[in-house]
Structure formats: C-alpha cells, structure tokens
Design an enzyme around this catalytic site. Structure first.
Site, PDB file in Angstrom:
ATOM      1  N   TYR A 116       3.878  49.446  84.140  1.00 17.96           N
ATOM      2  CA  TYR A 116       3.771  50.279  82.940  1.00 17.96           C
ATOM      3  C   TYR A 116       4.576  51.552  83.081  1.00 17.96           C
ATOM      4  O   TYR A 116       4.626  52.158  84.160  1.00 17.96           O
ATOM      5  CB  TYR A 116       2.312  50.637  82.668  1.00 17.96           C
ATOM      6  CG  TYR A 116       1.546  49.533  82.003  1.00 17.96           C
ATOM      7  CD1 TYR A 116       1.883  49.079  80.727  1.00 17.96           C
ATOM      8  CD2 TYR A 116       0.465  48.939  82.636  1.00 17.96           C
ATOM      9  CE1 TYR A 116       1.169  48.062  80.115  1.00 17.96           C
ATOM     10  CE2 TYR A 116      -0.257  47.918  82.028  1.00 17.96           C
ATOM     11  CZ  TYR A 116       0.105  47.483  80.758  1.00 17.96           C
ATOM     12  OH  TYR A 116      -0.604  46.485  80.159  1.00 17.96           O
ATOM     13  N   LYS A 165     -28.469  54.813  97.262  1.00 20.05           N
ATOM     14  CA  LYS A 165     -28.226  55.024  95.835  1.00 20.05           C
ATOM     15  C   LYS A 165     -26.865  54.470  95.438  1.00 20.05           C
ATOM     16  O   LYS A 165     -26.074  54.102  96.297  1.00 20.05           O
ATOM     17  CB  LYS A 165     -28.353  56.499  95.489  1.00 20.05           C
ATOM     18  CG  LYS A 165     -27.414  57.452  96.216  1.00 20.05           C
ATOM     19  CD  LYS A 165     -27.895  58.900  96.024  1.00 20.05           C
ATOM     20  CE  LYS A 165     -27.107  59.886  96.850  1.00 20.05           C
ATOM     21  NZ  LYS A 165     -25.752  60.136  96.384  1.00 20.05           N
TER      22      LYS A 165
END
Lengths: 393, 393
Positions: A284, A58
């Site tokens: 940042y 999955k």
C-alpha cells in the site's frame, strides 16, 4: 452464479472439517506452558520466604490464553490469580476450580456484587464508591465479605488517594462488613530499577500498611508486579503479582540479561514467493521500492492479527534461521518480507516465517514497533491456530 | 484463605449471571448496522450499472463482527462477500445462508480443497501453486471448480506476476478443470486519487482481463476496493470490493469530506475520578506530570482492548461532549484522562467516556495514533459488551 458442483444443502454448521485447523490457519501460535511454569518458579526462587507468588492472567493471559495459563500454573502450585474483569475471573474460576484465590483488579461495577460472591472472586476496591457499595452489600447480606483494598502511592491511576484512605481509616465504620485480605498498591516505574519513584512508593506504602493492619491484623501487603519482584525482598511483602515476566518478556529491559524463558512462538504461513522481474514498489502507498531480481515472500498474517502496523518497513522475521526484513506497509491480512538472502529451497509457499521465537523475542519485536512486549502479546490475534506445549511430561 | 461466606460448590460453569453483560463490561461497543447498510447503498449508488457491489468482511468484519455485518448486508441485498481465511468464510456461510457468493482472499492452503467445496467458498488463486493444486483437485473430482484468479498489477504483494500469468495463459491446459468467475487485482494507492499508480494498475489490468475473457467468456473483472470505487466507473469493472468505507472510515482521507456514516461507537466505563491533592505524575514511567487541583478519570479499558499504546499522552476522549485528553501512558486495562474541564456532575464513577463516536471518528483516532482507521477497527477488543443496532426497523 453457476454452480458446477453440488451445493451443500441446509445446516452447514454441521459440515465437518476435512482438514486440520493448523492446515487452514494463516499462522500458528505455540505456547510453551513448561517455560511459563519455569518462569513462575524462577520468580518464586527470587521471592522472600513466605511471599505468595501469584500470577496476573488478565487480558486473556497476556494474549496467550488465560484458561490454559491458569490451569498450568495452578497445577504447579500457584494459589493466587489476578484478572482485570469479572467475566474473565469467572472463566478462570471454571478453569482452575475452587481452590485458588482470584482477584478482580478493575473492581466491582455497580450491581455485580452477587456475581463476585457466586464465583468467589475477590474485588479490588480502589475508590470510596467501591468501598461504600461493597460495605452496603455486606450489611445487606449479613456476612463479612472478602476483598482487597488498593491505595495509590503516586501513580495517580487507580486506588484510594492518601486523603481518601485516611478518611476511611478515621471512620470506625469505614470498612464495616469487609474482611480485607490484602492492602495493595501498584508501582509505576519498577521496570527501571534505579528510578527514584520505586523507593518513594515503598516509603508511602509501608506506613499505610501498618495503619491498615492495626485495624485488620490478618491483612497482607502486596506491592510488586514483575519488575517489583526483581527490585528485591523489600518490595515484595506478602503477595507478589508478576505478570509480564511469566510470559517471557524482560520485566526490566535493558538493565540486565533477561532471566525469563521465551513462552510464545509464532510463525506465519507463506502464501506466495515472488521473484521481481521489473523494478517497482511493494504494498500500500507504494511505500517501499523493490529492485529487479529481489525475492519477496508474502505471509497470511497482518495487523489484524496483531502484527502492529508500526512494523511496516522496520519489522523482521526469520526464515530458515535467516533474518528477513518486512518490506512495505503491513496489510490487514498480509505481510511481505524480502527473502532475497534465503535459498529458494527454503523460501517456498506453504512454508513458515518465524514472527516470534527464540531468536526473535517479544521484546525484540516490541523495540522495533516502538512499544513494549506487553502490547505485542495482548495484540496477538484470534485467527491463529494455537498449540499448547504441556507444562509437564 | 478464610472464607466467611459459603463457597459455591462444583460445576461453577452452571452459575447463572445475576448482572447484565453491559453492567459487567469495562466498555461498550455499539455497531450501527443501519448506518453500515446505508454506507453500502451509498457505494452502490456510485457504482456503474451492472457492477456487483460486494462487501469485504475479513478480520471479523473489520473488528465489528463478520456474522452480524454479513447478515445485515445480505438482508439488504448484498450478494458477494470477501473474507481472508477459510474458517472465517465457513462461519460467514453459516451466518448468511446458501445464497451469497463468498470468496476467500488468502487462497486455499494445501489440503483444504474439500472444505472449500463443502462450504461453497470460492478460493482466490494468487500463485502458480494455487492454480496447479486447484486444477489437480478438479481433475480428481471430475468437476469444474469455481474460483477467482488474482493477478498482480504492481503492488507486488499477492497475485500472479505478469510472467506467471502469461505462462498459464500460454498453456492450453493451464487452467484445466477450473471455472473462473472473476479475474481480480488489487490497487495499492486508491486512497490517494491523484496517485499515478492508480492509472498504471488500470492500464495493466485491462489487457490481462481481455486475454482472460478470450479463454473464459463468462469471467468478470474486479479491481476496486473502497478507494477504487470512488475513483470512478473506469476502475469498477464487474465486481466492487469495498471494505473500510462500509465501516464508516474515509476511503480517501484528506481528499474530500467523508461520504460515509459512522458505524462504530465505543464508550469506556469510568472506574475512578480523582482530584489530585499533591502535584505528581500519572501512570507508568511517571511519563506525565499532573498539578494540584487537576481532576483525573480512569476508565476500565486499555491497549489490550485495542486502544493503541501510541495514543499515550496524545489521544482524546469525550465526556459529556467535552474533549478530555489522555494523560500518561495507556495501560493494559486502564486509561487515565484529564477531566479537569468537565463539571463534577458529569465526571462520576460508573459514567462513560466516549472513545469512538460521532465527534470522534475512527479516522480522528487513527490520525492521533499515527495509523489508519483500518487498524483502529481491527484492533477492537474482545472484552467489550457489543450492542448491534438493527439494520431495519
């Protein structure tokens, strides 16, 4: 805008690439299908005789490519696959051909029954509504429909509750029209071998399976995920459902040496190497300081590629075998590493910093990011160039 | 395995779906392109006259679909797009046609120059190696090549250092063959309006731009990302490069009311609703307790779909307008919510729990996850059904 070179006219879709995908990419993910198959064999060797060891593929094969993973394992003899959604199941069916069983763990949404049958996907029926809808469809179609029934044994996540299961078993027509292959349940704490929950769930599963088999003598039992496979034969029953272990992550981290081989290797391209000439900050928020003389390397990968932002200032890469720390915040498409300890000859634009590899496992990165290897894998981005090392040869 | 119904023979790829994609999906992502375009107009209204307000659509349009986002904005008049990688730039060129400018922020990898020209992508040259390679290519091709030059003004992430820029400017042949449209730099702290870094970077950028224009009179300046656009006209120069604000996230969180409209709506399908009949635990690690009588709903979405695992036990959804907390750990493909406060009539399998929406913004979710809205968006999964509300009409 002035355009000093010739503008390519219409139908740019038809423009062929002049450069290789690997050269255009910011990062290269290598998936070692041979190691993947070997991991499946390692688990099979630990399984009790007769236990069908399948593969959970999955989330696009835990981020590594369900179709490639499925084909490699099917080629090695894996006969049972587990996916979460119907679309993934149908894609896997195309990849592995008509032979293997494919189970859809999240069950059948209303109105999708015909698609399950058309692609020969076994739905996992986890709710009274699932059972009722699938029975109704069986009666309409006048066939016995394959399916898996899931019960909850204490995880309280998905599966029939004890009361719901009892009500269906008490009703002679409760499963009318179904031909269940399997009764399954899911372990909540199999990553922790000594957790009492493991035996509690086992103790609840055994009588439920006995009761189910009294109605459906062919039905098999399935309880073990990767961790459950390592708990021992008692937990394995007839169908093992390993996932994370196939992809190289330790199913019981901290409790023993990881018996699995690494499967995923990821390296990110260095865009720039900078010798800092004035002290300042990186990235940042100016969240990291950098001193004069430090050497920084910025790579063409970021949190949009699954390098989780929690790795800001704490993650590590390897350059030429030398650990290099993430400095400053991880950006969307860029990460800056402090490569002051790496010789200039090795720290060059166009080179690569290892993000996942033999000395930097999925579990290592997960520990630094404050999560589990599963999330590191499923977060892997779509912008990488992907290379698959063949399972054989 | 016995197969009581007919096995579909070969070529399963050709099997048509009988059900709608929305019905098969575990979650539905709705992207409001009209709100996106309105956000672009809001930013344009704040820009000084003559400033070209472009759009950053890297990371697949911050997870929302670069091609759809690009087409909507190009249709509204946006003339300049910024992406991170060449492959994304070429895909965007196909989507928006030959008109708009497209810049590739991560620059040209070695050997990819012809592809930049073929798709008419402007590379951002951030290193001496970039400049040198692009100049060499220009001289080989005997044309002037478009480009953007990036300098670092204190972020220490990407761009020519002051010394590197000075060296190239001191060399009369330093940019030989180039036809730079733009000198750009990037702000590190524009999300915090009163951060001293903003003016420091501005103060470094202005003289560099003057010097660049003395050599290239046509070259324009570009400094402002979303936050920079809100800092005011002084920071905007000729090309604004907003990204996150277009997608509805607040570019300066906590400093004012968010001026942007929400763009992304995400809802996850309820698979199971369970009334707990015996006290116990929920999910992996038995990390959350649940009492008798509690009502739990498990949805068909998990961290593999970008619902970050840090939201375990702290995230929130909305069901029928009522907040419902995440209970237990987020699984790969499943999340369990405590819906005890929601009437049974609203908490039903097949229904949906809102994950992102008008009362649960990208920034709200980011705050709970300990990250920023950008990562919430770029983590959005590939398994959703995606609906696009048209930009006009």
């Amino acid at each position: 805008m002035t355009t000093p070179f010739k503008i390519t006219p219409a139908a740019p879709a038809a423009i062929p690439w002049r450069s290789a995908p690997e050269d255009r990419a910011g990062a290269v993910l290598t998936v070692d299908l041979k190691a993947l198959v070997e991991n499946w064999r390692i688990l099979r060797a630990r399984a009790k005789p007769g236990c069908d060891v399948g593969a959970v593929v999955k989330a696009d094969g835990y981020g590594l490519g369900a179709e490639q993973v499925g084909r490699a394992l099917a080629g090695a003899g894996c006969q049972t696959f587990y996916v979460a959604h119907l679309d993934g199941a149908a894609a896997l069916r195309r990849a592995v051909g008509p032979g293997p069983r494919i189970a859809c763990l999240n069950g059948p949404n209303r109105g999708t029954e015909r698609d399950f049958v058309a692609h020969r996907i076994m739905p996992v029926l986890s709710t009274p509504e699932h059972v009722k809808a699938w029975c109704a469809f069986a009666l309409t179609e006048e066939v016995l429909l394959e399916s898996i029934v899931q019960i909850d044994t204490g995880m309280n996540r998905l599966g029939l509750s004890p009361n719901e299961f009892a009500a269906l078993m008490d009703d002679a027509d409760g499963f009318l029209g179904l031909h269940p292959q399997m009764l399954m349940s899911h372990l909540a704490c199999a990553d922790t071998p000594d957790h009492p929950m493991n035996r509690e769930q086992l103790t609840r599963f055994i009588p439920a399976l006995s009761r189910f088999r009294a109605r459906f003598p062919d039905a098999k039992g399935s309880l073990a995920n990767s961790g459950g496979m390592l708990l021992g034969h008692e937990w394995q029953f007839d169908y093992g459902r390993p996932g994370i272990a196939l992809y190289g992550s330790h199913p019981q981290p901290g409790h023993s040496r990881n018996p699995m081989l690494p499967v995923a290797y990821l390296k990110a391209r260095i865009i720039q190497v900078r010798r800092v000439d004035t002290p300042g900050h990186v990235g940042y928020g100016a969240a990291a300081k950098v001193g004069e003389g430090a050497k920084l390397a910025t790579v063409s990968m970021g949190y949009a590629d699954g390098f989780l932002r929690t790795l800001s200032n704490v993650g590590t890469g390897y350059l030429d075998g030398i650990p290099v720390p993430v400095t400053g915040r991880v950006s969307m498409d860029l990460i800056t590493f402090d490569v002051s300890n790496v010789p200039d000859s090795a720290a060059q634009p166009g080179g690569f910093i290892d993000i996942l590899g033999a000395n930097l496992t999925v579990d290592d990165v997960a520990a630094k990011a404050g999560t589990i290897g599963y999330e590191i894998l499923t977060a892997l981005g779509r912008r990488f160039h992907r290379r698959y090392l063949p399972a054989s040869g």
